[in-house]
Design an enzyme around this catalytic site. Sequence first.
Site, short mmCIF file in Angstrom:
data_model
loop_
_atom_site.label_atom_id
_atom_site.label_comp_id
_atom_site.label_asym_id
_atom_site.label_seq_id
_atom_site.Cartn_x
_atom_site.Cartn_y
_atom_site.Cartn_z
N GLU A 21 0.84 -1.20 0.00
CA GLU A 21 0.00 0.00 0.00
C GLU A 21 0.87 1.25 0.00
OE1 GLU A 21 -3.70 0.44 2.39
OE2 GLU A 21 -2.58 2.02 3.41
N PRO A 25 1.80 11.45 -2.09
CA PRO A 25 2.60 12.44 -1.36
C PRO A 25 2.09 13.86 -1.60
CG PRO A 25 3.79 11.63 -3.26
CD PRO A 25 2.49 10.89 -3.23
N HIS A 81 -8.44 3.23 -3.23
CA HIS A 81 -9.30 3.58 -2.09
C HIS A 81 -10.35 4.60 -2.55
CE1 HIS A 81 -6.63 2.44 1.56
NE2 HIS A 81 -6.36 1.65 0.53
N LYS A 174 -22.44 -5.46 4.96
CA LYS A 174 -21.65 -4.96 3.82
C LYS A 174 -21.31 -6.10 2.85
CE LYS A 174 -19.26 -1.25 6.36
NZ LYS A 174 -17.95 -0.81 6.85
#
Length: 601
Positions: A21, A25, A81, A174
Site C-alpha cells: 500500500e 505524497p 481507495h 456490507k
Amino acid sequence: MKITQKIQQATKNDKVWWSFEYFPPRTAQGLQNLLDRIERMRALGPEFIDITWNAGGRTSDLTSEMVKTCQGLIGIETCMHLTCTNMPKEKVDIALRDAKQSGCRNVLALRGDPPMGKDEWEAVDGGFVHGIDLVKHIRHEYGDYFDIAVAGFPQHMLLPEEDLKNEIRWLKEKIDAGVSFIFTQMFYDVELFISWVKAIRAAGITIPVVPGIAPIQTWNGFQRATSLAQVAIPQYFLDALEPVKNDDEKVREIGTRLVADMCRRILKEDIGVRGLHFYTMNLEKGTKMLLEELNLVPRIETIKPLPWRQCLTPTRRQETIRPIFWANRTKSYISRTENWDEYPNGRFGDSRSPAYGELDGYGVWIKQTKENALKLWGHPTTFADITSLFSRFCTSELSALPWSDQAPSVETSVIAKHLAKINELGFLTINSQPAVNGARSDDKVFGWGPSNGYVYQKAYLEFFVNPTLLGLLLTHIERDSNITYYVINKRGDLRTNTHSDGPNAVTWGVFPGKEIVQPTIVEAVSFMAWKDEAYELGTQWAKLYEHDSPSHKLIADLMETSFLVNVVHNDFHGSDAIFQPFYKAGAEYLAQQSAPAVNGH
C-alpha cells in the site's frame, strides 16, 4: 485482473502472495520519487498495489492519477481507495469512471475519517452516509465489474460482547451488499487477528481476509502509528523494542524479526489466509527486509512477461509490439499513443495514424530538476567533457542522461566496455541492446516470457554523431550486408540503406505452444517521430545553462549539427560484430584530427 482472481489462483497453486500500500505524497517531487520507488519495489513481486484516498478527499485527483500511472505506465494491478468523506455522489462517479478507464478493477470502499479540523464525521450534501451506501452504489452502477473491498478491524475483539456482535453484524451486511474481500487494519497482536477471523467466519463471512502488516521502521513512528490507530501492542513487542528505541537500525532489525514471526504464525494457522498486505508508508527498506526475513522471493513469470513493461489499461492489455526508440522514455511513448485503438490482435498500430500524439503529451521535459541535473552533468565546456559524461553513463558511473531516465539496464553491462569506448570516439549513444542468441527465458539478464522458452536479440545502437565521423562510419557500414541503418538530421531529412518500409523485429521469443513473439521493432515512421523528441531533450539540456555560457553554446551547437542514427546488426550470432565499423571509423577520424598540416592546410 480482480484481486479475488489473483487470490484464487495463488490458493490453487498453494503459493503465498503479498501486496503493497502507498499514499499520495504532498509535493510534485515527492510524487516523482514515489513513482520511482513503486517501479523499483515492483521487482519485489507484489501481486498488486493499493493507493489510499486521503482523509477529506484532498488528494482525490492525485489518487486517480497515480492509479492511471501504475496501471498504464508501471503495469501493475492497482486497487483504489474511495471514501465518503467530502465526496458528493458526482465526485464518486467521476473517480469510478476514471478508475475503469485506467483498467482498475479493484476498489476499497470506506466511510473515511472526519474532515480536517473536525472531530465528528458528517456527510456532505448529496453524499453517502455509511460505507455500505458506497458499496451499494458501486454495485448498482457497475455490476460486477469491480472487486469491492472493505476494512476489517481485529481490534474489535477487545470490545464488549454486544458491541462486537454489532460490528460483525454490520460487516456481514456490507458483505451481503456485494463486498468481495476484506483488508484489515494494521495489528501486532496475532492472537487478536486469529480470534477475529474465527469470529467472522462463525458469523457466516466466507470471503477472503487480507491481513494488514505494518513493518516497524523507527520507535517513534511505531508509537505514533499504533497510538493514532489505537492498536494494541503485545507486551513482548515493547520489551524487545523499548531498550533499543534510540537506535533506529536496531529497532528495524528487531521489529522485522517480531513482525516476521507474526506473519509466519498467520500463514501457518488453519484460517485460510495465504497472503500479506504491507503498509509500506511509502518506504522501501522495511518492507524489503521483512520479505527477505520471510524468505519470500518474487517469481520471474509475474514480473517480466515481455522485455518491456505492459500496460494494464483496457485498450492496451493485448499490446505486444513497440518501437525500440522509446525504450528509455516509456512514459513519453505511452502518452503519445494512449488514445490509439489500433492494436488488432495485439499487433503494433500504424504510426502514420493521426492519433499519434504530440511530444510527451505535455511537451518534452528532462526528468531531473535543474539542481540535480547540474550535480549530475556539471558544466561541460569541451566535446571531450560531453563524451566523458556519455562514457561514464555506459559504465554506470553516472545514473542518468537527458535521454535516459534511469541507469543502464542489467543487460547493458554485457556491452558496457564497448559502449564506453565508442562514446569516447565521438558516437554519443542514447540507446542500445546487445546481440542475444537463444538465451533461456528464465535467464536473469536477458530472460522474459513464459517458462521453457528462448529469447533472441539483434544488436542495436542509437547515437548522435558529427557529419565527418558519420561519413567515415557509413563507408564501413555499407560494406557489411548484415547492417541496416537510419540517419536523420534535425530538419527531418532521412537516409537509409534498407529497402523495406516495414518494421524490423529486433527482439523475439520462441515459447512452447505459441507463435513467435516479436515485441520490439525498428521502423522508419516511428523513428522520424522520435527524432523531434530526441533533439528537443538535448535542447532542454542546453537551456539548463545561462544563454551565452560555454556549456549552453556547446550543447546547443551539438544538437544543431549532429545527426541522429540507429544501426541494427541483423546477424545475432556475433556479439561484438556491430562495434567493428565504429572502431575503424573512429581510428580513421582520430588519424585525420592528428595529421600534420601540409602546405599550410
